[in-house]
Design a protein around this motif. Structure first.
Motif, PDB file in Angstrom:
ATOM      1  N   SER A  35       0.826  -1.205   0.000  1.00 51.50           N
ATOM      2  CA  SER A  35       0.000   0.000   0.000  1.00 51.50           C
ATOM      3  C   SER A  35       0.857   1.250   0.000  1.00 51.50           C
ATOM      4  O   SER A  35       0.567   2.213  -0.723  1.00 51.50           O
ATOM      5  CB  SER A  35      -0.925  -0.012   1.226  1.00 51.50           C
ATOM      6  N   ASP A  39       0.942   4.228  -2.831  1.00 49.03           N
ATOM      7  CA  ASP A  39       0.726   5.634  -2.471  1.00 49.03           C
ATOM      8  C   ASP A  39       1.876   6.503  -2.968  1.00 49.03           C
ATOM      9  O   ASP A  39       1.659   7.599  -3.495  1.00 49.03           O
ATOM     10  CB  ASP A  39       0.581   5.789  -0.951  1.00 49.03           C
ATOM     11  N   GLU A 175      -7.481   7.800  -8.838  1.00 46.52           N
ATOM     12  CA  GLU A 175      -6.627   7.016  -7.939  1.00 46.52           C
ATOM     13  C   GLU A 175      -6.954   5.535  -8.022  1.00 46.52           C
ATOM     14  O   GLU A 175      -6.055   4.689  -8.006  1.00 46.52           O
ATOM     15  CB  GLU A 175      -6.786   7.518  -6.504  1.00 46.52           C
ATOM     16  N   LYS A 179      -4.219   2.723  -9.002  1.00 46.52           N
ATOM     17  CA  LYS A 179      -3.798   1.703  -8.037  1.00 46.52           C
ATOM     18  C   LYS A 179      -4.248   0.293  -8.403  1.00 46.52           C
ATOM     19  O   LYS A 179      -3.762  -0.675  -7.818  1.00 46.52           O
ATOM     20  CB  LYS A 179      -4.280   2.081  -6.637  1.00 46.52           C
TER      21      LYS A 179
END
Length: 426
Positions: A35, A39, A175, A179
């Motif tokens: 994660s 980010d 986003e 991702k």
């Protein structure tokens, strides 16, 4: 139940709980690292788009990147990664992976669910069509206003709003698309290597998926690009009879995993190394050897002894591939290919297949590695043999770094597969 038995049971329960907590902790740490990596990459991607926007406003000759780097390092001296060089990479990163490209990646990635040479070629061809310059896609928006007159640090807070205007979508949707793409599954150092490689988008995407599948470090990724793995595994004209001797999809997978040539790292190599010398080197550096063989290979034996009738025979190298669910017999020749090699090699494959293959294993596969030879002659020589055989060249080099890491099969995975063999004593 006695107190001793209760105490023993309590200790066993405690051990199980501790083991479960430890396993969950390890998985949680992996998710946290994954994660955090996603980010960070998303932040770099946004900064890259911001730079593209400013360059378009002020012209390519401006010193936007230098000024931005100095401003960030001045206001946030403890923040690393904002050198001029790294900001240039962020800019390239944003240009290389526009929203259109990320969306297309998601569409074609399913082709890799059943890996084959044809699927990879289709994937790379489709992605290679995205050659347009992402900067040209950035249209003037109502953000223009006084954005240039502000200090660069203050402008950083408006990156999300700018992206929303550019792509006519809210930042949360942007986003999510970013991702969910394959590019978040590898680290920044690997992305820098890929950007420096100047590879077309399709090949770059394939290397990303391979790095993730095989657990390559950035050093290994660099080595695989330098040795042109894509050409050796995907576009090379391979010599085999897999398509007629193996059922689909096993034949497609076997052909996909095969390379030509193989490049083995040798320590203290000489121009004329005997087959046994090559074998000895490969086994002593087995991790590097398995890395070059590819995903899912595990070492089984070297010079495996088989007694057939009143004679003794020794197979050079035997591997097991978990994806193929099959033994793979490797025969090494320090000389160019000769048709007479095929008869003996086919015999060895028959012996290994009969002695080792269990009911849950697929047909044993042979891979004859020669130091050169005529491909046309090799293809003709394959006809008439019943066993699935591939013929490839191999080269010796010192290209593979010492500090490599790869996702080789775990001991548990190998034991699980090998436990299915009927006769474990052979």
């Amino acid at each position: 139940m006695s107190k001793d038995k209760i105490h023993k049971a309590d200790k066993q329960d405690l051990s199980l709980v501790v083991r479960a907590i430890g396993t969950d902790l390890e998985h949680t740490q992996v998710r946290m690292i994954t994660s955090a990596n996603a980010d960070m990459l998303f932040h770099y991607w946004k900064v890259g788009h911001f730079i593209l926007y400013l360059q378009k406003k002020e012209g390519w000759g401006s010193k936007v990147i230098d000024n931005l780097s100095k401003a960030i390092r001045s206001q946030y001296p403890d923040k690393k990664g904002y050198s001029t060089r790294n900001l240039i990479y962020m800019c390239q990163f944003a240009k290389a992976y526009s929203m259109e490209v990320l969306t297309e990646m998601g569409k074609v990635e399913e082709l890799l669910n059943s890996p084959s040479v044809d699927n990879v070629l289709q994937l790379t061809n489709e992605l290679n069509q995205f050659t347009q310059e992402p900067l040209a896609q950035i249209q003037a928006t109502d953000i223009q206003g006084n954005i240039i007159t502000q200090q660069p640090i203050a402008q950083l807070g408006e990156i999300s709003e700018m992206l929303s205007a550019i792509y006519h979508s809210n930042i949360s949707k942007i986003e999510d698309i970013f991702k969910q793409s394959a590019i978040v599954r590898t680290n920044w150092a690997s992305h820098v290597i890929l950007l420096n490689s100047k590879l077309p988008l399709g090949e770059r995407f394939w290397y990303i998926t391979q790095a993730v599948t095989n657990g390559w470090s950035s050093n290994v990724l660099q080595m695989q690009i330098e040795t042109n793995l894509f050409a050796r595994q995907i576009t090379a004209k391979k010599v085999s009879n897999f398509s007629v001797r193996l059922p689909k999809p096993q034949s497609d997978l076997a052909n996909y995993l095969m390379k030509d040539p193989y490049i083995f790292d040798m320590m203290g190599q000489t121009d004329k190394m005997a087959e046994r010398d090559v074998e000895r080197q490969l086994v002593s550096h087995i991790t590097k050897y398995l890395l070059e063989m590819g995903s899912g290979f595990a070492f089984v034996a070297q010079q495996k002894h088989f007694e057939v009738g009143d004679s003794d025979f020794y197979a050079d190298l035997i591997l097991y591939n978990i994806q193929l669910h099959a033994y793979v017999v490797i025969e090494l020749k320090a000389t160019p290919f000769k048709p007479e090699y095929m008869g003996q090699f086919n015999f060895y494959i028959n012996v290994v297949d009969d002695a080792l293959r269990g009911e849950h294993n697929n047909n044993t596969i042979g891979l004859l590695l020669c130091n050169g030879g005529d491909k046309v002659v090799a293809q003709y020589a394959l006809s008439g043999y019943d066993q699935p055989i591939g013929v490839s060249d191999y080269q010796l080099s010192k290209a593979i770094p010492e500090n490599l890491k790869s996702a080789l099969p775990t001991v548990e995975e190998v034991e699980e597969e090998l436990s299915k063999i009927v006769d474990k004593n052979i």
